[in-house]
Design a protein around this motif. Structure first.
Motif, PDB file in Angstrom:
ATOM      1  N   VAL A 138      10.106 -22.122   2.987  1.00 41.88           N
ATOM      2  CA  VAL A 138      10.460 -23.376   3.655  1.00 41.88           C
ATOM      3  C   VAL A 138      10.988 -24.386   2.642  1.00 41.88           C
ATOM      4  O   VAL A 138      10.363 -24.630   1.612  1.00 41.88           O
ATOM      5  CB  VAL A 138       9.222 -23.962   4.388  1.00 41.88           C
ATOM      6  CG1 VAL A 138       9.571 -25.295   5.036  1.00 41.88           C
ATOM      7  CG2 VAL A 138       8.700 -22.985   5.423  1.00 41.88           C
ATOM      8  N   SER A 139      12.160 -24.932   2.933  1.00 39.85           N
ATOM      9  CA  SER A 139      12.693 -26.038   2.124  1.00 39.85           C
ATOM     10  C   SER A 139      12.942 -27.207   3.066  1.00 39.85           C
ATOM     11  O   SER A 139      12.794 -27.078   4.288  1.00 39.85           O
ATOM     12  CB  SER A 139      14.005 -25.627   1.448  1.00 39.85           C
ATOM     13  OG  SER A 139      15.039 -25.586   2.420  1.00 39.85           O
ATOM     14  N   CYS A 140      13.354 -28.327   2.505  1.00 36.20           N
ATOM     15  CA  CYS A 140      13.702 -29.462   3.368  1.00 36.20           C
ATOM     16  C   CYS A 140      14.794 -29.037   4.351  1.00 36.20           C
ATOM     17  O   CYS A 140      14.803 -29.449   5.514  1.00 36.20           O
ATOM     18  CB  CYS A 140      14.205 -30.649   2.558  1.00 36.20           C
ATOM     19  SG  CYS A 140      13.149 -31.185   1.209  1.00 36.20           S
TER      20      CYS A 140
ATOM     21  N   ALA B 146       9.363 -29.335  15.094  1.00 36.80           N
ATOM     22  CA  ALA B 146       9.689 -28.768  13.786  1.00 36.80           C
ATOM     23  C   ALA B 146       8.746 -27.625  13.438  1.00 36.80           C
ATOM     24  O   ALA B 146       7.551 -27.680  13.735  1.00 36.80           O
ATOM     25  CB  ALA B 146       9.580 -29.859  12.734  1.00 36.80           C
TER      26      ALA B 146
ATOM     27  N   GLY C  41       7.600 -25.305  10.169  1.00 37.51           N
ATOM     28  CA  GLY C  41       7.580 -24.854   8.784  1.00 37.51           C
ATOM     29  C   GLY C  41       6.589 -23.722   8.709  1.00 37.51           C
ATOM     30  O   GLY C  41       6.761 -22.695   9.363  1.00 37.51           O
TER      31      GLY C  41
ATOM     32  N   ARG D   8       6.059 -33.056  16.103  1.00 41.23           N
ATOM     33  CA  ARG D   8       7.198 -33.942  16.352  1.00 41.23           C
ATOM     34  C   ARG D   8       8.513 -33.223  16.055  1.00 41.23           C
ATOM     35  O   ARG D   8       8.536 -32.194  15.393  1.00 41.23           O
ATOM     36  CB  ARG D   8       7.075 -35.202  15.491  1.00 41.23           C
ATOM     37  CG  ARG D   8       5.867 -36.049  15.880  1.00 41.23           C
ATOM     38  CD  ARG D   8       6.110 -37.500  15.606  1.00 41.23           C
ATOM     39  NE  ARG D   8       4.908 -38.291  15.885  1.00 41.23           N
ATOM     40  CZ  ARG D   8       4.358 -39.130  15.025  1.00 41.23           C
ATOM     41  NH1 ARG D   8       4.910 -39.312  13.831  1.00 41.23           N
ATOM     42  NH2 ARG D   8       3.289 -39.824  15.359  1.00 41.23           N
TER      43      ARG D   8
ATOM     44  N   SER E  38      12.400 -32.941  14.503  1.00 45.92           N
ATOM     45  CA  SER E  38      13.061 -33.300  13.236  1.00 45.92           C
ATOM     46  C   SER E  38      14.276 -34.195  13.469  1.00 45.92           C
ATOM     47  O   SER E  38      15.216 -33.780  14.147  1.00 45.92           O
ATOM     48  CB  SER E  38      13.556 -32.043  12.516  1.00 45.92           C
ATOM     49  OG  SER E  38      12.543 -31.088  12.426  1.00 45.92           O
TER      50      SER E  38
ATOM     51  N   SER F 214      17.776 -36.332  12.360  1.00 45.20           N
ATOM     52  CA  SER F 214      18.901 -36.148  11.446  1.00 45.20           C
ATOM     53  C   SER F 214      18.697 -37.025  10.211  1.00 45.20           C
ATOM     54  O   SER F 214      18.081 -38.082  10.288  1.00 45.20           O
ATOM     55  CB  SER F 214      20.197 -36.571  12.135  1.00 45.20           C
ATOM     56  OG  SER F 214      21.253 -36.630  11.194  1.00 45.20           O
TER      57      SER F 214
ATOM     58  N   GLN G 101      17.927 -46.940   6.932  1.00 49.52           N
ATOM     59  CA  GLN G 101      16.762 -47.243   7.761  1.00 49.52           C
ATOM     60  C   GLN G 101      15.803 -48.187   7.053  1.00 49.52           C
ATOM     61  O   GLN G 101      15.785 -48.272   5.828  1.00 49.52           O
ATOM     62  CB  GLN G 101      16.002 -45.950   8.070  1.00 49.52           C
ATOM     63  CG  GLN G 101      16.859 -44.892   8.666  1.00 49.52           C
ATOM     64  CD  GLN G 101      16.588 -44.721  10.137  1.00 49.52           C
ATOM     65  OE1 GLN G 101      16.018 -45.586  10.785  1.00 49.52           O
ATOM     66  NE2 GLN G 101      16.982 -43.592  10.654  1.00 49.52           N
TER      67      GLN G 101
ATOM     68  N   TRP H 257       9.186 -41.115  12.921  1.00 54.03           N
ATOM     69  CA  TRP H 257       9.209 -41.692  14.269  1.00 54.03           C
ATOM     70  C   TRP H 257       8.238 -42.874  14.384  1.00 54.03           C
ATOM     71  O   TRP H 257       8.436 -43.788  15.168  1.00 54.03           O
ATOM     72  CB  TRP H 257       8.828 -40.632  15.303  1.00 54.03           C
ATOM     73  CG  TRP H 257       9.892 -39.597  15.557  1.00 54.03           C
ATOM     74  CD1 TRP H 257       9.948 -38.342  15.008  1.00 54.03           C
ATOM     75  CD2 TRP H 257      11.019 -39.717  16.417  1.00 54.03           C
ATOM     76  NE1 TRP H 257      11.056 -37.687  15.489  1.00 54.03           N
ATOM     77  CE2 TRP H 257      11.729 -38.500  16.361  1.00 54.03           C
ATOM     78  CE3 TRP H 257      11.501 -40.726  17.247  1.00 54.03           C
ATOM     79  CZ2 TRP H 257      12.890 -38.256  17.087  1.00 54.03           C
ATOM     80  CZ3 TRP H 257      12.665 -40.497  17.977  1.00 54.03           C
ATOM     81  CH2 TRP H 257      13.345 -39.275  17.891  1.00 54.03           C
TER      82      TRP H 257
ATOM     83  N   ILE I 291       5.431 -32.020   1.429  1.00 55.58           N
ATOM     84  CA  ILE I 291       4.910 -31.045   0.460  1.00 55.58           C
ATOM     85  C   ILE I 291       3.481 -30.625   0.799  1.00 55.58           C
ATOM     86  O   ILE I 291       3.141 -29.450   0.756  1.00 55.58           O
ATOM     87  CB  ILE I 291       4.942 -31.631  -0.980  1.00 55.58           C
ATOM     88  CG1 ILE I 291       6.290 -32.299  -1.268  1.00 55.58           C
ATOM     89  CG2 ILE I 291       4.587 -30.558  -2.019  1.00 55.58           C
ATOM     90  CD1 ILE I 291       7.495 -31.429  -1.114  1.00 55.58           C
TER      91      ILE I 291
ATOM     92  N   PHE J 135       5.311 -27.621   4.113  1.00 61.24           N
ATOM     93  CA  PHE J 135       5.294 -26.802   2.896  1.00 61.24           C
ATOM     94  C   PHE J 135       3.898 -26.219   2.604  1.00 61.24           C
ATOM     95  O   PHE J 135       3.795 -25.221   1.904  1.00 61.24           O
ATOM     96  CB  PHE J 135       5.704 -27.637   1.681  1.00 61.24           C
ATOM     97  CG  PHE J 135       7.176 -27.932   1.553  1.00 61.24           C
ATOM     98  CD1 PHE J 135       7.924 -28.379   2.622  1.00 61.24           C
ATOM     99  CD2 PHE J 135       7.823 -27.782   0.336  1.00 61.24           C
ATOM    100  CE1 PHE J 135       9.279 -28.675   2.491  1.00 61.24           C
ATOM    101  CE2 PHE J 135       9.177 -28.070   0.195  1.00 61.24           C
ATOM    102  CZ  PHE J 135       9.906 -28.521   1.270  1.00 61.24           C
TER     103      PHE J 135
ATOM    104  N   GLU K  65      19.790 -37.954  -0.652  1.00 62.56           N
ATOM    105  CA  GLU K  65      19.883 -38.295   0.777  1.00 62.56           C
ATOM    106  C   GLU K  65      20.787 -39.510   1.011  1.00 62.56           C
ATOM    107  O   GLU K  65      21.449 -39.607   2.042  1.00 62.56           O
ATOM    108  CB  GLU K  65      18.494 -38.561   1.356  1.00 62.56           C
ATOM    109  CG  GLU K  65      17.646 -37.300   1.441  1.00 62.56           C
ATOM    110  CD  GLU K  65      16.221 -37.587   1.878  1.00 62.56           C
ATOM    111  OE1 GLU K  65      15.768 -36.989   2.856  1.00 62.56           O
ATOM    112  OE2 GLU K  65      15.546 -38.409   1.222  1.00 62.56           O
TER     113      GLU K  65
END
Ligand code: HEC
Ligand code: HEC
Length: 420
Positions: free
Chosen positions: A71-73, A90, A92, A98, A100, A102, A109, A114, A129, A135, A209
């Protein structure tokens, strides 16, 4: 003749009447474009640092930091689908609770998640993590891996200075989670070393990001057309999309919350959407998120922030928890909405049309006993108006950012990694 007219309308041969916008509507429309340049985040001294962004990009795409190495971001924030995962909830190492969001334009932001339980982009990146469903690793194991990998180590140390001696496993036991009693037993100075390195890596991720911008949609071209009175640019929106825009800033009331260039007021509202699991809502949303961020050592006013007395820090400290926060969630951006289905904090709604049908009738709305905001009223729009609104929302899709941002890189150079 009649036959000819309707046939040519179907074939699009007869131009539909152009939409006239009143001066008030025009003023409102202009507030939604362009997306400004990414603001510098003063709580992250590396937010604009290109070397940090390269390291961050490498970290983002690396699944070696998760417990099962899978699993990565990018697992949940996939570049090809606007940095989302197309799943309701989501997944992982486990399935979470919840949906995911965008990451496009996320650097604009004010609150993250959320429920806004992070107040900076960098502190957000620390959460996955150690989250069991994501993760399921530890911050010590994370920094240890950076320490042991030549490319990561060189990149990290050239930006942030020396790493702690993470190979001393007695001092830094990789299996110890930060929410366990064993962590509390480690010397405070060693915990601070780990936390500092962990915050630095997260600041590198945030620098990456910040480059995930998405700005040039047909809607933006249309707004340029309004500003410049340029019919060519105004034609970027079809008549149906223009009618939908008129509803959006007018009768449908969407701009009350989906306002500004990101189509979000960055605030929290309870719009009472039915839960994804049936029964009454169990997710306290902002009510709980606010306490988490106010008590977090990684908040904008905490010791790892590079601007602990700045405006972000003051904002976090000043919000007072109230009953109206219960069950409220952050207004999501509507940019690229066409690419980010399903919708809502639990992915309850599969299609844009489902969302609009909800706003139109408020069927199954969850009304709570607490002091819930009651700004929403059923819209009672016609089928044609709903179709126009949906067509407008689909004009908010932009080209994805440069391909060079869409995959793994060497953390030192930001270039695609050399083939093994
Ligand atoms: C298992 C899937 C999963 C993984 C892995 C994951 N995320 Fe997320 N991400 C989510 C979900 C779900 C949310 C919303 C969670 C919430 O609000 O409680 C989220 C929220 C976010 C947000 C906040 C966006 C906003 O608009 O508020 C950012 C930024 C983000 N993730 C970045 C990352 C980064 C960076 C990583 C890697 C370190 C990562 N995510 C790993 C699923 C994931
Ligand atoms: C009172 C504030 C408010 C108003 C008015 C409002 N919205 Fe929303 N909208 C929200 C919030 C908050 C959410 C997320 C709710 C959740 O997940 O629980 C949302 C979610 C959405 C989503 C899903 C986005 C995603 O990524 O999951 C769409 C699409 C949307 N709204 C469109 C509209 C349209 C179109 C209108 C006008 C008809 C409108 N909204 C009116 C606050 C509002």
């Amino acid at each position: 003749m009649l036959l000819f007219c309707s046939l040519s309308a179907v074939l699009g041969l007869v131009a539909e009447p152009p939409v006239e916008f009143t001066p008030k509507e025009q003023r409102r429309i202009l507030q939604h474009s362009p997306v400004p340049a990414v603001p510098e985040d003063t709580t992250n001294a590396w937010s604009m640092d290109p070397d940090a962004a390269h390291l961050g990009q490498a970290l983002f795409f690396d699944s070696g930091f998760s417990r099962n190495n899978q699993v990565s971001c990018a697992t949940c924030h996939g570049p090809m689908i606007a940095w989302t995962d197309a799943l309701p909830l989501a997944t992982g190492l486990e399935t979470g609770t919840r949906h995911s969001p965008s990451l496009l334009n996320a650097a604009h932001q004010r609150w993250f998640f959320w429920d806004g339980r992070a107040d900076t982009l960098w502190s957000q990146a620390m959460h996955p993590i150690e989250t069991v469903a994501e993760f399921d690793s530890t911050r010590i194991a994370y920094i240890r891996r950076i320490h042991d990998d030549t490319a990561y180590r060189e990149a990290y140390e050239s930006i942030f200075g020396p790493l702690p001696p993470m190979d001393d496993e007695l001092r830094f036991p990789p299996g110890v989670r930060s929410d366990s009693p064993e962590w509390d037993e480690l010397p405070a100075a060693d915990r601070a070393l780990v936390d500092r390195a962990f915050a630095n890596c997260s600041k590198a991720i945030a620098a990456y990001e910040g480059r995930l911008r998405s700005v040039d949609s047909p809607f933006d071209t249309f707004v340029e057309g309004l500003r410049e009175d340029d019919p060519g640019k105004l034609a970027a929106l079809t008549p149906a999309q223009q009618r939908g825009l008129q509803l959006f800033v007018g009768e449908a009331g969407c701009r009350q919350c989906h306002s500004g260039p990101l189509f979000s007021d960055f605030e929290f509202h309870n719009i009472g959407i039915p839960t994804g699991h049936g029964g009454p809502p169990r997710d306290p949303g902002r009510f709980a998120g606010l306490k988490v961020v106010q008590n977090s050592p990684f908040s904008a006013h905490g010791p790892f922030s590079d601007d602990p007395n700045g405006s972000r820090a003051r904002r976090t400290a000043s919000v007072v928890q109230g009953q109206e926060h219960w069950g409220s969630f952050k207004t999501p951006t509507l940019r690229n909405i066409e690419r980010t289905a399903p919708y809502m904090h639990q992915g309850q709604m599969g299609q844009l049309e489902d969302v609009l049908a909800f706003y139109n009738t408020l069927e199954d709305m969850q009304v709570q006993d607490h002091h819930q905001e009651t700004v929403l009223q059923p819209l009672d729009l016609t089928e044609e108006q709903l179709a126009d609104l949906a067509a407008f929302l689909r004009s908010l899709t932009s080209p994805l950012p440069s391909r060079s941002l869409m995959g793994p890189v060497d953390p030192r150079t930001g270039k695609p990694p050399a083939k093994q």
